[in-house]
Design an enzyme around this catalytic site. Structure first.
Site, short mmCIF file in Angstrom:
data_model
loop_
_atom_site.label_atom_id
_atom_site.label_comp_id
_atom_site.label_asym_id
_atom_site.label_seq_id
_atom_site.Cartn_x
_atom_site.Cartn_y
_atom_site.Cartn_z
N SER A 124 13.11 4.84 -10.17
CA SER A 124 13.00 5.28 -11.56
C SER A 124 14.40 5.44 -12.18
CB SER A 124 12.17 6.57 -11.62
OG SER A 124 11.79 6.89 -12.94
N ASP A 333 3.48 -0.46 -15.16
CA ASP A 333 4.12 0.83 -14.91
C ASP A 333 4.16 1.62 -16.21
OD1 ASP A 333 6.08 2.90 -14.58
OD2 ASP A 333 6.99 1.78 -12.95
N HIS A 362 3.72 4.10 -11.23
CA HIS A 362 5.17 4.26 -11.26
C HIS A 362 5.69 4.38 -9.85
CE1 HIS A 362 9.04 5.05 -12.88
NE2 HIS A 362 9.09 6.31 -12.49
#
Length: 393
Positions: A124, A333, A362
């Site tokens: 991320s 995502d 995610h």
């Protein structure tokens, strides 16, 4: 050594060798010493505390959800309060919370461990920190895995990432809608994905629910398939007028630190629009174009009132450096949509191979990925072998 770079900004990474490490294949654990750390300002690394008012520390208000009809007046007030509190109470530390400084800190970890080069797995926001490191210190990278990347456009960075939530939710919600439609007999949300979407939109702004509770719960739940049942039960209860299930939120002490660092890094890294009218117009347009997220991705935050932006010029990711980076990205995502990951891949050019995993959620490697994607990353970490070209799994 494999450094595990956490997301956020603002997430702790100190104990990731125990949490993420437990999921790693044994052949990866045999190859590396796993290293975790709390980034500057987080957890045990001199935690930032903006001393925010209790009304601004509600985890359900983590995202800047507009009020009824798209009204942003309360968002404006909160944004002003948060910016003022952080800049009055954050001390000298708050001016040094940037992604470029995190990259410098990563290099200090490398030096402290006596390593000439460093391998890392960033997830991320950790992909951006990893990308900045690979740009600032290209010769000091060994094997780099970037898992769930966003657009590194230096003119937008964090401001652009938030706006991308709108696209990500639209990409991902159909997975939940199809799942719920298959279970219409259990939840009664609709027998088709279109009917499930209609049910969600019909109740998202219901005055009988806490403001934005359904939208916030939806966006959190679509990060992982495992939370689909909680969202479906919440929607079922909302439709039937039953008591709503509890949606887990982080403890207050963790939340206030995470929120403070998230705000500081996002505001310090790049310039944000300053005009309140800009955000009002953007929210109105965004609500029409992306009804699932109700204008949140375009809304005002504390960065509109931040005094100095950026602290230093953002990093422009380029192809300059060794070809030693593997990216992995799910196709759907909600937080870092696939198109944005492609922008990261384009910025790195020849340095990268991209693995696109045909699933949603995610996080890709060992989370929402698949056997093909997981095996590709594992092979790269173990022996350095990457696909000759970008691949789809």
């Amino acid at each position: 050594m494999l450094l595990l770079i956490p997301g956020g900004p603002g997430n702790s990474g100190l104990y990731r060798p125990a949490t993420l490490g437990a999921r790693l294949p044994q052949e990866v654990k045999d190859r590396y010493d796993l290293i975790g750390f709390d980034p500057r300002g987080v957890g045990q690394s001199t935690p930032l505390d903006c001393k925010l008012e209790p009304r601004d520390l509600d985890p359900n208000g983590f995202m800047a959800w507009p009020g009824p009809g798209g009204d942003i007046s309360e968002n404006i007030n909160k944004a002003r309060r948060v910016a003022k509190a952080c800049n009055e109470n954050g001390g000298e530390l708050i001016r040094h919370l940037t992604t470029r400084n995190e990259a410098r800190d990563i290099d200090q970890i490398r030096r402290a461990l006596g390593e000439r080069q460093i391998s890392y797995w960033g997830v991320s926001y950790g992909t951006y920190a990893g990308a900045v490191y690979a740009t600032m210190f290209p010769g000091r990278t060994d094997r780099v895995v970037l898992d769930s990347s966003d657009d590194p456009d230096p003119q937008r960075v964090a401001y652009g990432w938030v706006k991308n939530f709108a696209v990500g939710a639209e990409d991902r919600f159909p997975d939940f809608a199809a799942w719920a439609a298959e279970r219409d007999a259990t939840y009664g949300l609709g027998a088709t994905p279109a009917a499930v979407r209609a049910t969600f939109l019909a109740h998202a702004d219901s005055p009988s629910l806490p403001p934005n509770a359904l939208r916030a719960g939806m966006f959190s739940a679509i990060y992982n398939n495992s939370t689909f049942p909680l969202l479906a039960e919440y929607m079922r209860a909302a439709r039937a007028g039953d008591p709503l299930p509890t949606i887990p939120v982080p403890p207050p002490d963790q939340y206030k630190n995470t929120y403070a660092v998230l705000t500081a890094v996002g505001c310090n890294d790049v310039s944000w629009p300053k005009s309140v009218d800009h955000y009002a117009r953007a929210v109105a347009q965004n609500r029409v174009a992306f009804p699932l997220t109700g204008g949140m991705p375009a809304n005002i935050t504390a960065c509109a009132f931040w005094p100095t932006q950026p602290i230093e010029q953002p990093t422009r990711v380029t192809p300059a450096g060794p070809s030693n980076i593997l990216m992995i990205q799910t196709m759907r995502d909600p937080a870092t949509p696939h198109f944005a990951g492609v922008r990261m891949r384009e910025a790195f050019g020849h340095r990268v191979r991209l693995v696109s995993v045909n699933t949603g959620g995610h996080g890709a490697y060992l989370v929402n990925g698949n056997a093909c994607g997981d095996a590709t990353v594992t092979k790269f970490l173990v022996d350095g072998t990457r696909p000759a070209t970008d691949i789809a799994c």
